[in-house]
Motif scaffolding. Structure first.
Motif, PDB file in Angstrom:
ATOM      1  N   PHE A  53       0.656  50.714  -9.851  1.00 59.10           N
ATOM      2  CA  PHE A  53       0.135  50.853 -11.268  1.00 59.10           C
ATOM      3  C   PHE A  53       1.528  50.439 -12.134  1.00 59.10           C
ATOM      4  CE2 PHE A  53      -0.203  52.941 -15.316  1.00 59.10           C
ATOM      5  CZ  PHE A  53      -1.503  52.254 -15.618  1.00 59.10           C
ATOM      6  N   HIS A  54       1.081  49.172 -12.956  1.00 51.91           N
ATOM      7  CA  HIS A  54       2.319  48.940 -13.830  1.00 51.91           C
ATOM      8  C   HIS A  54       1.809  48.915 -15.239  1.00 51.91           C
ATOM      9  CE1 HIS A  54       4.263  47.581 -10.288  1.00 51.91           C
ATOM     10  NE2 HIS A  54       3.512  46.593  -9.910  1.00 51.91           N
TER      11      HIS A  54
ATOM     12  N   ASP B 108       9.721  48.558 -10.416  1.00 54.94           N
ATOM     13  CA  ASP B 108       9.206  49.197 -11.410  1.00 54.94           C
ATOM     14  C   ASP B 108       9.508  50.824 -11.284  1.00 54.94           C
ATOM     15  OD1 ASP B 108       7.409  50.429 -13.331  1.00 54.94           O
ATOM     16  OD2 ASP B 108       6.023  49.550 -13.044  1.00 54.94           O
TER      17      ASP B 108
ATOM     18  N   GLU C  92       6.847  49.182  -7.259  1.00 53.14           N
ATOM     19  CA  GLU C  92       7.302  50.418  -7.401  1.00 53.14           C
ATOM     20  C   GLU C  92       7.817  50.734  -6.112  1.00 53.14           C
ATOM     21  OE1 GLU C  92       3.917  53.152  -9.256  1.00 53.14           O
ATOM     22  OE2 GLU C  92       3.044  51.254  -8.598  1.00 53.14           O
TER      23      GLU C  92
ATOM     24  N   VAL D 212       9.506  52.930 -13.765  1.00 57.85           N
ATOM     25  CA  VAL D 212       9.155  53.400 -15.011  1.00 57.85           C
ATOM     26  C   VAL D 212       8.745  54.926 -15.215  1.00 57.85           C
ATOM     27  CG1 VAL D 212       7.117  53.667 -16.869  1.00 57.85           C
ATOM     28  CG2 VAL D 212       7.912  51.575 -16.181  1.00 57.85           C
TER      29      VAL D 212
ATOM     30  N   GLY E  42       5.990  51.735 -21.169  1.00 57.62           N
ATOM     31  CA  GLY E  42       6.424  51.088 -19.694  1.00 57.62           C
ATOM     32  C   GLY E  42       5.758  49.762 -19.529  1.00 57.62           C
ATOM     33  N   ALA E  43       4.429  49.551 -20.008  1.00 54.16           N
ATOM     34  CA  ALA E  43       3.943  48.206 -19.704  1.00 54.16           C
ATOM     35  C   ALA E  43       4.687  46.939 -20.316  1.00 54.16           C
ATOM     36  CB  ALA E  43       2.410  48.327 -20.068  1.00 54.16           C
TER      37      ALA E  43
ATOM     38  N   LYS F 226       9.066  56.682 -19.560  1.00 52.83           N
ATOM     39  CA  LYS F 226       8.844  57.962 -19.469  1.00 52.83           C
ATOM     40  C   LYS F 226       9.906  58.951 -20.152  1.00 52.83           C
ATOM     41  CE  LYS F 226       5.036  57.347 -17.096  1.00 52.83           C
ATOM     42  NZ  LYS F 226       3.680  57.777 -17.438  1.00 52.83           N
TER      43      LYS F 226
HETATM   44  C1  LIG Z   1       5.152  52.842 -12.617  1.00 53.24           C
HETATM   45  C2  LIG Z   1       4.658  52.746 -13.877  1.00 53.24           C
HETATM   46  N1  LIG Z   1       4.701  51.529 -14.370  1.00 53.24           N
HETATM   47  C3  LIG Z   1       4.291  51.189 -15.730  1.00 53.24           C
HETATM   48  C4  LIG Z   1       3.547  52.082 -16.309  1.00 53.24           C
HETATM   49  C5  LIG Z   1       2.995  51.819 -17.869  1.00 53.24           C
HETATM   50  O1  LIG Z   1       3.676  52.591 -18.823  1.00 53.24           O
HETATM   51  P1  LIG Z   1       2.979  52.792 -20.031  1.00 53.24           P
HETATM   52  O2  LIG Z   1       1.786  53.600 -20.028  1.00 53.24           O
HETATM   53  O3  LIG Z   1       3.901  53.594 -20.931  1.00 53.24           O
HETATM   54  O4  LIG Z   1       2.702  51.545 -20.757  1.00 53.24           O
HETATM   55  C6  LIG Z   1       3.371  53.621 -15.856  1.00 53.24           C
HETATM   56  C7  LIG Z   1       2.804  54.545 -16.546  1.00 53.24           C
HETATM   57  O5  LIG Z   1       2.329  55.748 -15.977  1.00 53.24           O
HETATM   58  C8  LIG Z   1       3.919  53.675 -14.714  1.00 53.24           C
HETATM   59  O6  LIG Z   1       3.745  54.784 -13.951  1.00 53.24           O
END
Ligand SMILES: Cc1ncc(COP(=O)(O)O)c(C=O)c1O
Length: 477
Positions: A156-157, A246, A214, A248, A127-128, A275
């Motif tokens: 949260f990103h 975002d 988000e 994710v 996700g990041a 995800k």
């Molecule tokens: C909205 C959002 N963005 C980014 C991420 C980051 O994903 P990752 O942990 O796969 O890097 C998450 C992880 O939970 C998330 O919920």
């Protein structure tokens, strides 16, 4: 001497063996932290649909859905079949000299789900990475002439250097070096973001290349209002700023729409996804941008591989994601998420009305629902001081975690229901089943919550504190 374990040897490992290997070769603190909860003290045999089958014979109902990864349920048979077929036919995974038909087909499918001009995809693995790719694209679209990006306070990103800086949640409390010029606005507060953009105008021109948000924040279970999102779109249009959503966590049917933003009449310029994209079997993520935005960034041949990774669009991951999309479509998982909300949300609201000493708020959409718990534990502080390490009880964040953890512990121990909490300003109990959860699974959850709330709150907290800090278990280790 080189040692490699066979799968059979791994099957024979005890939980102590696994803990010892973690402590020696992975991360000792992680073992200590996770062992606060029962699951990390047990081993899984296999998992299927809504359930996790433990080696000790317990069947656990998974109301975490792998924290967003398992909308399709554990080990969906169609997804397993596609992967096996891909391997049996010895399909080629990755070779940069050939163009991949799997990657091409997947980008086409993603585009068919997205509205308007959102049609140019890039696939990566976390996700990041997806969020950072989206941010890079927006930056490049302005040829580096715009210097600033705005991100929300409760976001949260991810935890890479860029995304850790963009994240507003306290989960990333350490100050890492990060990308420059990140402005923080208040989530769902239009005046706040408007002022930030306004203050950074240079000769009437915006200095912001992107606003990242988000539209539904998963860790706090908080949504933007439709009005806020419309105003945000208008602000971005006015100043030609890239709007990045975002998704994710909230993508792939989780909230009762293919993507959360589709509940609203607002379309962003770039969407990040991950995800459940890989249906819990492949670690695929990505971002999709409008053709206009993509061409501004990477439209020239010379710039076309400015952004790349080795595992971009690995064959089997793309084949898995294609099947994942087909399953969502053909098994009507979007509708299923809505049905889960239609049953659970009113039931949870009714529990809140009956148990104000436990629940202060209920919120969420589809199969991503949250209970914010009352965290006033003053009446039992004196009973906890012998159990809980000195000092932490004064911390409001710790108290919230203690209350929600007590409930998670009870649901797991008494009812074999797995839930988790979100780490943000609020610390909600998150109820996020797989979309394979049946009506009976949902009814059982509500009955189990009813049982938990009928118990003495202070006893539940005391029991959990004894389990976590009693040290009988940790001293043995
Ligand atoms: C909205 C959002 N963005 C980014 C991420 C980051 O994903 P990752 O942990 O796969 O890097 C998450 C992880 O939970 C998330 O919920």
């Amino acid at each position: 001497m080189i040692k490699t374990y066979s799968l059979d040897e791994i099957d024979e490992m005890s939980v102590n063996d696994v803990h010892d290997l973690y402590k020696s070769y992975v991360n000792q603190g992680q073992v200590n932290l996770l062992s606060s909860f029962s699951p990390a003290r047990l081993l899984v045999d296999y998992s299927e649909g809504q359930y996790i089958y433990l080696k000790n014979g317990t069947i656990v109902s998974d109301f975490t859905a792998g924290i967003g990864v398992l909308n399709h349920g554990h080990n969906h048979p169609r997804v397993l079949k596609v992967r096996t077929e891909f391997q049996e036919k010895k399909r080629m995974e990755v070779h940069k000299n050939f163009l991949s038909p799997y990657l091409a087909a997947l980008a086409h499918s993603v585009s068919s789900i997205m509205p308007e001009d959102l049609c140019m995809s890039y696939f990566c693995n976390s996700g990041a990475e997806a969020v950072e790719g989206a941010v890079k694209l927006a930056y490049k679209a302005f040829d580096g002439k715009r210097k600033r990006i705005a991100a929300a306070d409760i976001s949260f990103h991810g935890k890479l250097l860029g995304t850790a800086g963009l994240t507003g949640s306290k989960e990333v409390y350490f100050q890492w070096p990060t990308i420059p010029n990140i402005d923080r606005f208040v989530y769902n507060d239009f005046e706040s973001i408007k002022n930030i953009i306004q203050e950074a105008l240079v000769d009437g021109e915006s200095d912001h290349y992107a606003i990242l948000i988000e539209p539904m924040n998963a860790s706090n279970v908080t949504e933007c209002s439709e009005r806020f999102l419309i105003q945000l779109r208008e602000l971005c249009d006015k100043h030609k700023i890239a709007l990045i959503f975002d998704e994710v966590y909230t993508g792939w049917a989780k909230t009762g729409a293919w993507f959360y933003f589709m509940h609203h009449s607002v379309v962003p310029d770039i969407v990040s996804m991950s995800k459940s994209f890989g249906a819990g079997k492949s670690s695929i993520s990505g971002f999709v941008a409008t053709k206009h935005m993509f061409n501004l960034a990477y439209g020239k041949d010379i710039d076309s591989i400015l952004h790349s990774t080795t595992y971009n669009g690995f064959g089997e991951e793309c084949a898995t994601a294609l099947e994942s999309i087909k399953v969502i479509h053909e098994e009507k998982l979007v509708t299923r998420a809505q049905e889960i909300e239609d049953y659970l949300l009113p039931e949870l609201e009714s529990l809140r009305d009956k148990n104000p000493n436990w629940i202060s708020d209920v919120r969420g959409r589809g199969a991503l629902l949250g209970l914010v718990l009352d965290s006033d534990i003053n009446p039992i502080l004196d009973r906890l001081v012998d159990l809980v390490p000195v000092g932490v009880l004064a911390d409001e964040g710790f108290r919230k975690k203690l209350v929600v953890s007590s409930l998670i512990h009870y649901l797991y121990e008494e009812h074999s229901i797995l839930t988790y909490f979100g780490s943000n300003v609020d610390v909600p109990l998150i109820i996020a089943p797989t979309l394979k959860a049946s009506s009976d699974d949902c009814i059982k959850l509500i009955r189990s919550l009813e049982d938990a709330f009928s118990r003495n709150k202070l006893s539940l907290i005391y029991e959990f504190a004894r389990f976590k800090f009693g040290n009988e278990y940790l001293n043995d280790k």
